[in-house]
Design an enzyme around this catalytic site. Structure first.
Site, short mmCIF file in Angstrom:
data_model
loop_
_atom_site.label_atom_id
_atom_site.label_comp_id
_atom_site.label_asym_id
_atom_site.label_seq_id
_atom_site.Cartn_x
_atom_site.Cartn_y
_atom_site.Cartn_z
N ARG A 50 0.93 -1.15 0.03
CA ARG A 50 0.09 -0.12 0.15
C ARG A 50 0.87 1.30 -0.04
NH1 ARG A 50 -1.12 2.56 4.27
NH2 ARG A 50 -1.18 0.51 5.74
N TYR B 1 -14.07 19.15 -16.00
CA TYR B 1 -14.66 17.60 -16.39
C TYR B 1 -15.68 17.52 -15.13
CZ TYR B 1 -14.49 12.60 -15.30
OH TYR B 1 -15.08 11.38 -14.94
N ASP C 151 -5.20 19.53 -15.42
CA ASP C 151 -5.46 18.23 -15.91
C ASP C 151 -4.96 18.32 -17.20
OD1 ASP C 151 -6.78 16.06 -16.75
OD2 ASP C 151 -8.69 16.55 -15.73
N LYS D 156 -6.80 6.88 -19.89
CA LYS D 156 -6.86 7.42 -21.03
C LYS D 156 -5.74 7.23 -21.80
CE LYS D 156 -10.92 8.89 -19.48
NZ LYS D 156 -10.93 8.62 -18.03
#
Length: 375
Positions: A47, A99, A170, A195
């Site tokens: 983690r 977004y 972004d 993406k």
């Protein structure tokens, strides 16, 4: 090294005993301690860190010309980690066409803790007017989703630095191969690695890159490691593998995107084409200045309203009607119906992720779809 070389070599993890050329997948969740309690292997618990995640973070940081990177289990989690790092009462300036996933986060999850102004970030004077004593960050998105607005990162960086603000960008639509916001003055860059970085529509992820390792970045790293919304070793392996072809994939996306935009711009059934590569785009000159290519994303407004837009997305054959973008396959979507009843996206807007199929086939597909009903 150039981006093409970095993409191939920055993520390699050469195993001393087996000399793997391709980085292996390290599935161990825990790692041996030394006699003194330390971790000579560099990892303690998956983690917190993992060899595959370290390879991914190192690769992205180098491609974005940053000092460090944090990988997350999704793009939404990456962005949310930035918002979580601010104290209650902080004010954020964000784009009016942000977004929708991030906009909903700010309007719902952070509605009681953060103050947000959604404004047109292409208007520099408007940005200055909205800076308040409690403003902490300007969040930009360029090119924007889905209107492909272009914001001048360097100009906004001057404003943010003059006012002691964090500038986040972004850059998902651009990818690290087309735009490096840190080189333009941004403090933090965000990508949905689902993406273009992933590029094959088969892995979910997000990543943040910082210009410098400062106190704010340590807060984000703490959120990543303690919160635990991290990608699996296999996800990281897939992303590092995909990055090796990112530069060449982006060249194809850019070439096809421009060709399709030019075709659609001249079609009588199309009212408007939003693509920064077109000289008619209001942000074209800024895009030319801060991007090395214009990408594979474009949106169009069709004549005939929402009904005609829905008909077209159902009529195409090669373009898969599906959410997301940046894969090798072309995708198409009536965006307003995804974003819900409070969307500001025009009802006749179709968002297109142009893939790597032959451009003549993609144009022929649109030709037959638009020809069914000429308006």
């Amino acid at each position: 090294m150039r981006a093409e070389t970095l993409a191939i070599h920055a993520g390699n993890l050469y195993n001393i005993s087996t000399q793997d050329v391709t980085p292996p997948i390290n599935l161990s969740t825990t790692f041996l301690r030394n006699e003194d309690g330390g971790y000579s292997g560099g990892h303690m618990y998956s983690r917190v860190s993992n060899p595959n995640r370290s390879a991914l973070e190192n690769t992205i940081a180098e491609l974005e010309k940053g000092a460090d990177a944090c990988a997350f289990s999704s793009g939404n989690t990456a962005g949310m980690s930035v918002f979580q790092a601010f104290k209650p009462g902080s004010h954020i300036i964000a784009p009016d066409d942000m977004y929708w996933g991030f906009k909903r986060q700010l309007q719902t999850i952070f509605a009681d803790t953060l103050s947000i102004d959604f404004i047109d970030l292409t208007d520099i004077e408007l940005i200055k007017q909205h800076i308040k004593p409690n403003t902490v960050m300007i969040w930009t998105e360029t090119p924007s989703n889905p209107l492909l607005k272009i914001t001048d990162v360097a100009a906004i960086a001057e404003i943010s630095k003059a006012n002691g603000l964090i500038l986040a960008c972004d850059s998902t639509f651009a990818s690290p191969c087309l735009q490096n916001p840190i080189a333009l003055g941004a403090d933090i860059v965000m990508h949905s690695s689902t993406k273009y970085i992933g590029g094959h529509s088969d892995v979910l992820g997000g990543v943040l890159i910082t210009a410098e390792k400062n106190e704010f970045w340590e807060k984000i790293r703490n959120i990543q490691q303690i919160g635990g919304a991290v990608p699996s070793p296999f996800d990281c392996f897939l992303l590092v593998r995909s990055i090796k072809t990112l530069s060449y994939r982006m060249r194809g996306h850019c070439e096809n995107g421009m060709a399709l935009a030019l075709y659609l711009q001249n079609h009588p059934a199309v009212e408007t084409v939003y693509y920064p590569g077109l000289p008619t785009h209001p942000g074209h000159e800024i895009a030319r200045k801060q991007m090395s290519g214009f990408g594979g994303m474009l949106s169009i407004l069709v004549r005939g309203g929402a009904a005609e837009a829905r008909r077209i997305v159902n009529q195409v054959k090669l373009f898969a009607q599906a959410t997301s973008l940046g894969g090798v396959e072309s995708l198409i979507e009536h965006r307003a119906s995804v974003e819900g009843p409070d969307t500001k996206t025009p009802q006749n807007l179709i968002r297109i992720s142009v893939g790597l199929e032959h451009i003549d086939d993609l144009i022929a597909d649109f030709e037959q779809a638009l020809a069914v009903k000429q308006l």
